[in-house]
Design a protein around this motif. Structure first.
Motif, PDB file in Angstrom:
ATOM      1  N   GLY A 153      52.085  41.354  31.728  1.00 19.10           N
ATOM      2  CA  GLY A 153      51.318  41.320  30.514  1.00 19.10           C
ATOM      3  C   GLY A 153      50.200  42.866  30.680  1.00 19.10           C
ATOM      4  O   GLY A 153      51.030  43.564  31.263  1.00 19.10           O
ATOM      5  N   ASN A 154      49.165  42.694  29.796  1.00 18.12           N
ATOM      6  CA  ASN A 154      48.589  43.970  29.317  1.00 18.12           C
ATOM      7  C   ASN A 154      47.406  44.389  30.756  1.00 18.12           C
ATOM      8  O   ASN A 154      47.644  43.515  31.896  1.00 18.12           O
ATOM      9  N   ARG A 155      46.753  45.591  30.512  1.00 19.45           N
ATOM     10  CA  ARG A 155      45.683  46.478  31.382  1.00 19.45           C
ATOM     11  C   ARG A 155      44.406  44.864  31.659  1.00 19.45           C
ATOM     12  O   ARG A 155      44.330  45.119  33.229  1.00 19.45           O
ATOM     13  N   ALA A 156      44.613  44.222  30.730  1.00 17.91           N
ATOM     14  CA  ALA A 156      43.436  43.240  31.292  1.00 17.91           C
ATOM     15  C   ALA A 156      43.921  42.111  31.976  1.00 17.91           C
ATOM     16  O   ALA A 156      43.409  42.174  33.035  1.00 17.91           O
ATOM     17  N   PHE A 157      44.501  41.583  31.861  1.00 18.31           N
ATOM     18  CA  PHE A 157      45.667  40.442  32.605  1.00 18.31           C
ATOM     19  C   PHE A 157      46.040  41.326  34.303  1.00 18.31           C
ATOM     20  O   PHE A 157      45.654  40.753  34.637  1.00 18.31           O
ATOM     21  N   ALA A 158      46.051  42.865  33.879  1.00 11.68           N
ATOM     22  CA  ALA A 158      45.993  43.320  35.605  1.00 11.68           C
ATOM     23  C   ALA A 158      45.046  43.360  36.370  1.00 11.68           C
ATOM     24  O   ALA A 158      45.364  43.489  37.596  1.00 11.68           O
ATOM     25  N   LYS A 159      44.272  43.739  35.628  1.00 11.76           N
ATOM     26  CA  LYS A 159      43.063  43.433  36.141  1.00 11.76           C
ATOM     27  C   LYS A 159      42.096  42.177  36.706  1.00 11.76           C
ATOM     28  O   LYS A 159      41.822  42.243  38.070  1.00 11.76           O
ATOM     29  N   LEU A 160      42.612  41.605  35.998  1.00 14.88           N
ATOM     30  CA  LEU A 160      42.564  40.114  36.608  1.00 14.88           C
ATOM     31  C   LEU A 160      43.170  40.216  38.547  1.00 14.88           C
ATOM     32  O   LEU A 160      43.111  38.989  38.741  1.00 14.88           O
ATOM     33  N   CYS A 161      44.557  40.438  38.220  1.00 18.39           N
ATOM     34  CA  CYS A 161      45.273  40.107  39.640  1.00 18.39           C
ATOM     35  C   CYS A 161      44.673  41.329  40.369  1.00 18.39           C
ATOM     36  O   CYS A 161      45.354  41.454  41.627  1.00 18.39           O
ATOM     37  N   GLY A 162      44.244  42.652  40.466  1.00 15.54           N
ATOM     38  CA  GLY A 162      43.252  43.257  41.112  1.00 15.54           C
ATOM     39  C   GLY A 162      42.072  43.611  41.126  1.00 15.54           C
ATOM     40  O   GLY A 162      41.010  42.413  41.888  1.00 15.54           O
ATOM     41  N   SER A 163      41.612  44.281  41.315  1.00 11.99           N
ATOM     42  CA  SER A 163      40.351  45.098  41.402  1.00 11.99           C
ATOM     43  C   SER A 163      39.330  43.930  41.067  1.00 11.99           C
ATOM     44  O   SER A 163      37.953  43.652  41.939  1.00 11.99           O
ATOM     45  N   THR A 164      38.900  42.978  39.828  1.00 10.44           N
ATOM     46  CA  THR A 164      38.378  41.687  39.521  1.00 10.44           C
ATOM     47  C   THR A 164      38.167  40.569  39.351  1.00 10.44           C
ATOM     48  O   THR A 164      37.750  40.017  39.071  1.00 10.44           O
ATOM     49  N   GLY A 165      39.613  39.965  40.201  1.00 10.68           N
ATOM     50  CA  GLY A 165      39.683  38.866  39.985  1.00 10.68           C
ATOM     51  C   GLY A 165      40.001  38.334  41.826  1.00 10.68           C
ATOM     52  O   GLY A 165      40.014  39.105  42.950  1.00 10.68           O
ATOM     53  N   PRO A 166      40.522  37.630  41.908  1.00 15.87           N
ATOM     54  CA  PRO A 166      40.580  36.655  42.904  1.00 15.87           C
ATOM     55  C   PRO A 166      42.063  36.871  44.352  1.00 15.87           C
ATOM     56  O   PRO A 166      42.086  36.881  44.943  1.00 15.87           O
ATOM     57  N   LEU A 167      42.707  37.817  43.145  1.00  9.66           N
ATOM     58  CA  LEU A 167      43.890  38.544  43.659  1.00  9.66           C
ATOM     59  C   LEU A 167      43.371  40.112  45.000  1.00  9.66           C
ATOM     60  O   LEU A 167      44.099  40.816  44.917  1.00  9.66           O
TER      61      LEU A 167
END
Length: 327
Positions: A180-194
């Protein structure tokens, strides 16, 4: 540094076994010396089917750990599933929004594969999500997969992590592409539960792992040989330019874990040798070797699905004219 409950070599073995025939996976789990005997086959899709996308759950009750292993591209080019999976590998098409986010998107192909995974049911009608939810809350879950399975790994992991805020979920992908895009990568990284629980393991000369955010980095991968020539260069320029002009914004997910690859046979030249080398660098057995793990208990024969490794050894005459690609 995050302490992952299952080591990469064992996770890659689980991911590789997902390529095996569904009915043989329990035996492969027992035969794989890399996997400790405390692990058992816990959930799998209903028998008598061969879905476009497949995953299974292995459980270690003693350690309080579960692994969800996702199959990569179906290894039989004579099956329509192979070509369906090929569409899922494509970076093109209409990006699909991630539920609950106004900016995060995943590729159309990834969305199809992810939708197929969460629709899977076992013989009792229990979905993969429901099977995870039924585990004791203390059981950690690690999602893993190779190739297309690696692309889908952080997507499914994010969904499972969002389902249960109290459960610890990890994502460890092998040879996966950017879903996915950069916003999705953030959900999987610093800003999300993963956050802090996502790893992207890749062979440094496996071109698949550079799609679709860093395609041009794969030029002249194999030194001194084999080289792909102008046709490969043309494809790479097209594969880099179209997503860029289309505004897809693909971004890699998680902490990068490079495995230093080496050319198998630098004496070979030409396009065919380049393709064979490219396949070799992407194979699960190559990843297992780089991780210091034994090979899987089966191999891939061109035009077949999987063949038990000892069957190839027993019948050399029947396979002497068929190229063998070990997975």
């Amino acid at each position: 540094m995050t302490d992952y409950p299952v080591d990469d070599a064992t996770l890659m073995t689980f991911a590789g076994i997902a390529y095996g025939a569904l009915s043989k996976i329990p035996r492969y789990l027992k035969e794989a010396t890399q996997i400790p005997e405390d692990w058992s086959y816990h959930w799998w899709p209903a028998g008598g089917q061969n879905p476009d996308n497949l995953a299974y759950i292995a459980l270690n009750k003693k350690a309080g750990q579960a692994v969800v292993a996702i199959r990569g591209t179906y290894p039989n080019p004579f099956s329509p599933i192979y070509w369906e999976n090929g569409k899922q590998d494509s970076p093109f098409g209409t990006m699909q929004p991630w539920e609950g986010s106004s900016t995060a998107k995943i590729s159309e192909g990834t969305h199809t594969g992810y939708t197929n995974l969460i629709a899977l049911k076992n013989d009792a009608g229990l979905t993969l999500e429901a099977a995870i939810a039924a585990l004791d809350p203390s059981v950690s879950v690690t999602v893993t997969g190779h190739s297309l399975g690696g692309t889908l790994t952080p997507v499914l992991a994010l969904k499972l992590a969002q389902n249960e805020a109290s459960r610890t979920v990890f994502s460890v992908s092998f040879a996966g592409m950017t879903p996915g895009n950069r916003a999705f990568a953030k959900l999987c990284g610093s800003t999300g539960p993963l956050a802090g629980k996502t790893r992207r393991v890749f062979n440094t000369i496996d071109s698949v792992s550079y799609g679709w955010n860093s395609v041009l980095a794969t030029r002249k991968f194999f030194q001194p040989n084999p080289q792909g020539g102008w046709l490969v260069t043309l494809f790479l320029v097209f594969a880099w330019l179209r997503p860029k002009l289309g505004g897809y914004g693909y971004a890699a997910i998680g902490d990068s874990v490079p495995l230093k690859g080496s050319v198998k046979d630098p004496s070979k030249t030409g396009l065919v040798a380049f393709i064979v080398e490219t396949l070799h660098q992407h194979m699960p057995d190559t990843y297992l070797s780089l991780l210091g793990a034994p090979p899987l208990p089966f191999s891939i024969l061109f035009g077949n699905v999987t063949v038990d490794r000892d069957a190839v050894t027993r019948s050399p005459a029947s396979t002497s004219k068929i190229p063998v690609f070990h997975v």
